[in-house]
Design a protein around this motif. Structure first.
Motif, PDB file in Angstrom:
ATOM      1  N   THR A  74       0.851  -1.194   0.000  1.00 28.89           N
ATOM      2  CA  THR A  74       0.000   0.000   0.000  1.00 28.89           C
ATOM      3  C   THR A  74       0.879   1.234   0.000  1.00 28.89           C
ATOM      4  N   THR A  75       0.230   2.337  -0.225  1.00 28.16           N
ATOM      5  CA  THR A  75       0.954   3.594  -0.244  1.00 28.16           C
ATOM      6  C   THR A  75       1.663   3.817   1.081  1.00 28.16           C
ATOM      7  N   ALA A  76       0.909   3.584   2.156  1.00 27.09           N
ATOM      8  CA  ALA A  76       1.441   3.865   3.489  1.00 27.09           C
ATOM      9  C   ALA A  76       2.726   3.080   3.741  1.00 27.09           C
ATOM     10  N   SER A  98      19.753   5.734   3.728  1.00 28.26           N
ATOM     11  CA  SER A  98      20.643   4.747   3.123  1.00 28.26           C
ATOM     12  C   SER A  98      21.121   5.198   1.745  1.00 28.26           C
ATOM     13  N   ARG A  99      22.176   4.559   1.276  1.00 27.62           N
ATOM     14  CA  ARG A  99      22.733   4.951  -0.011  1.00 27.62           C
ATOM     15  C   ARG A  99      21.849   4.451  -1.147  1.00 27.62           C
ATOM     16  N   GLY A 100      22.103   4.966  -2.322  1.00 31.50           N
ATOM     17  CA  GLY A 100      21.352   4.493  -3.471  1.00 31.50           C
ATOM     18  C   GLY A 100      20.547   5.597  -4.117  1.00 31.50           C
ATOM     19  N   ASP A 101      19.867   5.254  -5.210  1.00 36.96           N
ATOM     20  CA  ASP A 101      19.086   6.233  -5.961  1.00 36.96           C
ATOM     21  C   ASP A 101      17.716   6.392  -5.332  1.00 36.96           C
ATOM     22  N   LYS A 102      17.218   7.589  -5.411  1.00 37.77           N
ATOM     23  CA  LYS A 102      15.843   7.817  -4.987  1.00 37.77           C
ATOM     24  C   LYS A 102      14.941   7.455  -6.158  1.00 37.77           C
ATOM     25  N   ILE A 103      14.009   6.590  -5.894  1.00 33.96           N
ATOM     26  CA  ILE A 103      13.141   6.103  -6.950  1.00 33.96           C
ATOM     27  C   ILE A 103      11.691   6.464  -6.628  1.00 33.96           C
ATOM     28  N   LEU A 104      10.996   6.987  -7.634  1.00 36.96           N
ATOM     29  CA  LEU A 104       9.567   7.256  -7.464  1.00 36.96           C
ATOM     30  C   LEU A 104       8.812   6.021  -7.950  1.00 36.96           C
ATOM     31  N   PHE A 105       7.979   5.476  -7.070  1.00 41.21           N
ATOM     32  CA  PHE A 105       7.232   4.270  -7.449  1.00 41.21           C
ATOM     33  C   PHE A 105       5.790   4.614  -7.754  1.00 41.21           C
ATOM     34  N   PHE A 106       5.267   3.934  -8.739  1.00 44.66           N
ATOM     35  CA  PHE A 106       3.853   4.134  -9.071  1.00 44.66           C
ATOM     36  C   PHE A 106       3.260   2.797  -9.511  1.00 44.66           C
ATOM     37  N   ARG A 107       1.946   2.774  -9.567  1.00 43.99           N
ATOM     38  CA  ARG A 107       1.253   1.556  -9.984  1.00 43.99           C
ATOM     39  C   ARG A 107       0.649   1.801 -11.354  1.00 43.99           C
ATOM     40  N   THR A 108       0.852   0.866 -12.242  1.00 43.56           N
ATOM     41  CA  THR A 108       0.230   0.962 -13.548  1.00 43.56           C
ATOM     42  C   THR A 108      -0.218  -0.439 -13.915  1.00 43.56           C
ATOM     43  N   GLY A 109      -1.526  -0.587 -14.180  1.00 45.45           N
ATOM     44  CA  GLY A 109      -2.062  -1.925 -14.378  1.00 45.45           C
ATOM     45  C   GLY A 109      -1.767  -2.742 -13.138  1.00 45.45           C
ATOM     46  N   GLU A 110      -1.276  -3.943 -13.298  1.00 46.25           N
ATOM     47  CA  GLU A 110      -0.977  -4.758 -12.125  1.00 46.25           C
ATOM     48  C   GLU A 110       0.474  -4.606 -11.691  1.00 46.25           C
ATOM     49  N   ASN A 152      -7.275   8.090  -7.905  1.00 44.11           N
ATOM     50  CA  ASN A 152      -5.866   8.089  -7.551  1.00 44.11           C
ATOM     51  C   ASN A 152      -4.945   8.354  -8.739  1.00 44.11           C
ATOM     52  N   ALA A 153      -5.528   8.380  -9.936  1.00 44.58           N
ATOM     53  CA  ALA A 153      -4.691   8.451 -11.134  1.00 44.58           C
ATOM     54  C   ALA A 153      -3.900   9.760 -11.178  1.00 44.58           C
ATOM     55  N   CYS A 154      -2.711   9.640 -11.714  1.00 45.26           N
ATOM     56  CA  CYS A 154      -1.819  10.801 -11.774  1.00 45.26           C
ATOM     57  C   CYS A 154      -1.169  10.883 -13.143  1.00 45.26           C
ATOM     58  N   VAL A 160       0.349   7.008  -7.663  1.00 43.36           N
ATOM     59  CA  VAL A 160       1.743   7.270  -7.290  1.00 43.36           C
ATOM     60  C   VAL A 160       1.924   6.829  -5.851  1.00 43.36           C
ATOM     61  N   LEU A 161       2.947   6.010  -5.597  1.00 43.10           N
ATOM     62  CA  LEU A 161       3.076   5.396  -4.279  1.00 43.10           C
ATOM     63  C   LEU A 161       4.018   6.150  -3.357  1.00 43.10           C
ATOM     64  N   GLY A 162       5.138   6.564  -3.857  1.00 37.62           N
ATOM     65  CA  GLY A 162       6.057   7.294  -2.989  1.00 37.62           C
ATOM     66  C   GLY A 162       7.475   7.182  -3.498  1.00 37.62           C
ATOM     67  N   VAL A 163       8.392   7.706  -2.693  1.00 34.00           N
ATOM     68  CA  VAL A 163       9.789   7.721  -3.082  1.00 34.00           C
ATOM     69  C   VAL A 163      10.571   6.831  -2.129  1.00 34.00           C
TER      70      VAL A 163
END
Lengths: 179, 919
Positions: free
Chosen positions: A2-4, A16-28, A87-89, A111-114
């Motif tokens: 879930t988003t939360a 933590s190290r690494g790339d910041k990634i924006l996650f989203f849901r599209t279809g399944e 919820n669509a973005c 859109v789920l988060g970063v």
């Protein structure tokens, strides 16, 4: 899934190290793109259809006086029609093509988060997947039902590593299919 | 009648010097001088006296014309006035001439010595020489043979003064009365240099840039920028005049006269002399068109050199003469703001300084501290009373002094800052801007920065170091911004220069980036902006929006709506004017081409009539620049290859003179430019042979003439038997095609053997606002540019006949034209309504082909701004761009020319009507 939970994971791992990634849901699918390529996230809104264009082109959007194309991420990923709900973005992203920056929007269901993802958490996608376009997916991450696909922004407006057909060819193809 | 005393007075006070300079006073004086001149002429006065008066009047007029540039430049004004006073020392009837220095050549001005029948000048002129030093009489007598030369030499010499490296003077001079200082400097310089060498060797170590030189540069910039457009115009005038247009002739004479004066002021003696000879010829009734064109060419190339150099250094002065070895730190007030190099750079700045100069730095700091004390008082007085003359003059004086000394000590960052402040105050003094609280704040802050810079400067080991804080750099930018951004000041000039409207990416040359905008357009813009502010505040103050939770009636609502509508109207106006700022007349380009055509015609010995049509067509500025090259190629080609030599023309039964037409017009929302000649036309057989030779076409292939003509656009394709120095290398048309396509345009060629050729360029008007018809087709809204439409028809049943599912014909006044459903063209699948329920929009391609575009309905007509759809995805060909409608949504703009050509090609590829040369 879930988003939360994702948002919390994001907070937990923010240091933590690494790339910041924006996650989203599209279809399944759960997909992620590097936050560096994200210009803006908009609530889904009406886009003007662009006739005679490929199915993944949803239409044109007015972003503060600039006109940007919006691509249907579901159609692009797995040839499913996008069903907008509350919820669509539209995620406006910037990519580079031939050294020139190009901007476009991608329509996603949620859109789920970063979240920070370190390179060690990323696995290349195994070959032989049919339902999704592998030219687009550069890695997978997560575990269990939380499997996430990492998307290459540059790849979104290409099909099978090919740029879209030039307009006149697209037109010809189109008229052929019509005839 | 001019009596003795008037003339006497005039000559005794050849130039009214006032401090501060007073142009009005000067005007009156000039007027008196001119009337005196007229009367002396009428009386048949001494020739050389007339000449001298004439020179004086010319010079004065030239000065006066430039005087607006000096309003904020007191130093310059005073200097010029004293220069003239030097050049023309007062004549007193009963007094001997001022003492003449050893170097006799210094005294050049009094060159008339010939006794005359006319009592007035004779008396005026001879009296001093009788009492003068005999040696000086000799020297003067020896110069009478070339009075003009000596006068102008001297004048030019004097004018050149500020452009040149100054010898170092004692800094105390700079602190004393300005006028005296400058005069003294001039005297000294002249004595040192003896006036014999027009150019002085460069002093190559760190130069002293006197305060006045800044103004010279700005003068030069001003001159160049205001005159380059004129030069193009003069080209046109010269050619008109050659055709016997007396008005053009008069104007060009005037212009040459003015130019001469201005060039003289700038110290460009060669050019001045050249123009002077030209003017003499003109006055004698000759019209040496070649010489005039040559002069214009020279001036243009000079200008280009300067611009080129300014790109590298940001300084005109550097460009002009090697004499000026300014280190790039000092620049003109004109381009200071747009040039990063000319701005203050934050950080420690060091300047080379000799040890013996370091005491001056200490002095400077002490003196400056005193100045700043008085300065604070003055500024605060201004805060109370913004126009108090004492205070404003006091402030000005301080900045000016600091600037001068800093210049002397090469502390260019201090000098820049002081100059910025000085210019601002100068503008306030001449009432071009008002010192409001904000400006006072800026003055105070900038003064503090200046003070800080001076106080923290120090000398060590051959260097002076000044700390420049970022704040100082910012403040200077603000000063420039205020100085340049003021409407009141700008609008005074007939035409003004303004910065680029686009982003900050084009920062190369200060001159190239600027856009010439008519003051009228800007006035409109400012008026409209003012109105929109009022309209907006009216809306904000509407009672309906002030109160909440109250029932309101219809009347109130209507009132609010009216206000909103009013602001809408004004906003539209703003939009329109803003976009029109980039649009310029194509005329300068045409004049340039006319000039080229003339040259080519002479070189090839083919007389032509060059016809310009649609000179007032407006085009985007960036297009105007990029169009020039392709047009040059095409015009050269047309004359060199198209138009036949005279004998051949006569044999073909044509007029002796060839005819070349350059035409511009807007049609169907596009800009068209045509070049049409009545020459021999393109020979399809020859072209075909060549094409086969080069492997571009198959032997025996049957090709449309249109296709064959297009071979000439192939790289390296040339049918010329002989390569001339003008064209024929087969490079030109290829380049033309490339540049046109780069502009998003297309090139069409029509030709008939023996009759001529026409090249048609069609270009998009990318930045234009268009009137768009919002139409609905296939369930979607599209915009059709109104320009493309000729009429709108509601077809009656039977007016449309279908030949097949896709081929429909509309009968329009007895003629059947093709009807195309927009929904089909756009590939929409929604079922269209029957023809008699929809609307047919008739469009035409400007060459006689019409098409009916069928839509479901017409919604509205709005002005829209065409926007590109980006490069991320391919855009359908028939879509020209997008626009945001009043609903905030994107709508697609139909590219009518594409629809037209598609409709022709799609069904009947070979049925294109035979092109005629004159549509």
């Amino acid at each position: 899934m879930t988003t939360a939970s994702l948002a919390e994971t994001g907070k937990r791992t923010a240091k933590s190290r690494g790339d910041k990634i924006l996650f989203f849901r599209t279809g399944e699918h759960l997909c992620g793109i590097p936050i560096a390529g994200v210009v803006r996230i908009l609530q889904f809104q009406h886009v003007t259809p662009l006739p005679s264009s490929q199915p993944q082109v949803m239409g044109m959007l007015n972003l503060q006086g600039r006109i940007l194309p919006v691509l249907d991420m579901a159609m692009r990923m797995s040839r499913r029609t996008f069903q907008p709900d509350d919820n669509a973005c539209i995620v406006v992203v910037q990519a580079e093509r031939d050294g020139k920056p190009i901007q476009f929007g991608i329509a996603v269901e949620e859109v789920l988060g970063v979240q920070d993802i370190s390179p060690s958490e990323i696995q290349p996608p195994p070959p032989g997947l049919d339902g999704i376009d592998l030219s687009l997916v550069k890695g997978i991450t997560g575990s269990g039902s939380d499997l996430r696909l990492l998307i290459e922004v540059e790849g979104i407006c290409k099909t099978q590593n090919q740029d879209f057909l030039p307009p006149h060819l697209a037109q010809e193809l189109h008229s052929e299919t019509k005839v | 009648m001019t009596d003795k005393s008037t003339l006497h007075d005039l000559l005794a006070h050849p130039f009214p010097v006032t401090d501060p300079p007073n142009p009005e006073f000067f005007h009156a004086w000039l007027h008196a001088l001119e009337s005196a001149l007229v009367q002396v002429r009428e009386l048949g006065g001494d020739e050389s006296l007339i000449l001298r008066l004439q020179r004086l009047a010319d010079l004065s007029a030239a000065l006066l014309e430039g005087s607006s540039a000096w309003v904020d430049a007191e130093g310059k004004w005073v200097q010029l006035t004293s220069l003239i006073r030097e050049t023309l020392p007062p004549l007193k009837l009963d007094e001997p001439l001022p003492a003449i220095p050893e170097s006799s050549s210094v005294i050049a001005p009094i060159t008339t010595q010939t006794p005359s029948a006319d009592p007035i000048p004779a008396e005026a002129m001879t009296a001093p020489s009788v009492t003068g030093d005999p040696r000086s009489i000799e020297s003067r007598a020896s110069e009478t043979s070339k009075p003009m030369a000596s006068f102008s030499d001297r004048l030019e010499q004097a004018m050149r003064q500020p452009m040149r490296q100054r010898k170092r003077h004692q800094p105390v001079l700079a602190m004393t009365s300005k006028g005296a200082r400058l005069e003294k400097e001039i005297e000294e310089d002249e004595e040192e240099e003896g006036l014999s060498q027009p150019k002085e060797p460069v002093i190559s170590d760190a130069p002293l840039i006197p305060a006045s030189q800044v103004l010279d540069m700005s003068l030069l910039v001003l001159f160049l920028e205001s005159n380059f457009g004129e030069l193009d115009r003069m080209d046109g005038l010269a050619m008109d005049a050659e055709q016997g247009n007396t008005e053009a002739r008069a104007e060009i004479t005037r212009k040459i006269h003015t130019l001469k004066g201005e060039l003289g002021l700038l110290g460009l003696s060669d050019e001045t002399a050249f123009l002077h000879r030209l003017e003499n010829q003109l006055n004698q009734g000759e019209f040496p068109v070649e010489a005039i064109l040559e002069a214009i060419k020279r001036l243009k190339s000079m200008w280009e050199r300067l611009v080129e150099a300014s790109k590298h250094s940001g300084q005109y002065a550097l460009a002009y003469e090697a004499e000026s070895t300014g280190s790039g730190t000092l620049t003109t007030s004109q381009n200071a703001a747009s040039h990063n190099a000319s701005e203050l750079t934050a950080g420690l700045q060091t300047y080379p300084m000799r040890e013996d100069e370091s005491i001056f730095l200490a002095d400077f700091k002490t003196e400056a501290a005193e100045h700043f004390q008085s300065l604070a008082g003055f500024i605060l007085e201004l805060d109370q009373e913004p126009e108090k003359p004492d205070a404003i003059n006091g402030v000005f004086r301080v900045y000016h002094t600091i600037k001068g000394v800093a210049g002397f000590l090469h502390l260019s960052c201090i000098q820049l800052m002081a100059h910025g402040l000085e210019s601002l105050v100068a503008r306030a003094r001449s009432r071009q801007i008002a010192l409001d609280a904000k400006l006072i704040g800026l003055l105070l802050n900038a003064t503090d920065s200046l003070k800080e810079m001076i106080q923290q400067s120090f000398y060590s080991e051959g260097k002076a170091t000044v700390m420049v804080h970022e704040k100082a750099a910012e403040l200077l930018q603000q000063l420039h911004a205020v100085e340049q951004g003021r409407v009141e000041a700008l609008a005074r000039a007939k035409q003004i220069e303004t910065g680029p409207t686009g982003g900050g990416d084009s920062r190369q040359g200060a001159v190239e980036d600027s856009l010439r905008i008519s003051a009228k357009k800007l006035d409109h813009l400012f008026d409209a902006l003012g109105e929109i502010v009022i309209a907006q505040s009216m809306i904000a103050a509407d009672p309906l929006l002030q109160t909440s939770g109250r029932v309101f009636d219809r009347k109130e609502l209507l009132a609010l709506r009216q206000k909103i509508q009013a602001s809408q109207t004004i906003l539209n106006q703003v939009q329109q004017v803003t976009l029109s700022l980039r649009m310029i007349s194509i005329k300068p380009t045409f004049v340039k081409m006319a000039r080229l055509a003339r040259d080519v015609s002479q070189k090839t010995n083919k007389p032509i009539d060059f016809v310009k049509e649609g000179e007032d067509t407006e085009i985007d500025k960036s297009f105007a620049e990029k169009l020039s090259d392709p047009l040059v190629h095409m015009i050269r080609n047309s004359i060199d290859h198209g138009i036949e030599p005279t004998p051949e023309r006569l044999r073909a039964g044509k007029s002796e003179k060839g005819r070349l037409t350059l035409r511009a017009y807007h049609r169907s929302g596009r800009l068209f430019i045509e070049i049409e000649d009545d020459g021999k036309g393109l020979d399809t057989d020859v072209l075909m042979r060549k094409a086969i030779e080069r492997g571009l076409a198959q032997e025996g292939a049957k090709l449309e003439p249109e296709t064959i003509f297009r071979f000439i656009l192939e790289p390296g394709f040339s049918t010329a038997q002989q390569v001339t120095d003008l064209s024929g290398r087969g490079v030109g048309m290829d380049v033309v095609r490339q540049s046109i396509e780069a502009l998003g345009g297309a090139l069409a060629i029509h030709s008939a053997k023996g009759q001529g050729t026409r090249f048609t360029l069609s270009l998009p008007l990318t930045l234009a606002i268009i009137n768009g018809m919002f139409v609905k087709a296939g369930g979607q809204v599209f915009i059709i540019p109104s320009l493309a439409m000729t009429e709108v028809v509601n077809p009656s049943p039977g007016q449309v006949q279908s030949l097949s599912d896709e081929d429909h014909l509309l009968e329009l006044r007895g003629k059947w034209i093709k009807l195309m459903r927009l929904s089909d063209a756009m590939g929409l699948t929604a079922k269209p309504p029957p023809f008699h329920e929809g609307v047919a929009i008739i469009v035409e391609d400007g060459m006689g082909y019409s098409l009916a575009i069928f839509v479901d309905s017409i919604l509205s007509r709005e002005q829209v701004v065409i926007k590109p759809l980006g490069e991320a995805i391919p855009i359908p060909e028939a879509v020209q761009g997008g626009a945001v409608g009043s609903d905030g949504c994107v709508h697609l703009i139909i590219d009518v020319p594409v629809l037209l050509s598609k409709s022709m090609q799609a069904r009947q590829p070979h049925a294109r009507p035979q092109e005629v040369l004159n549509p």
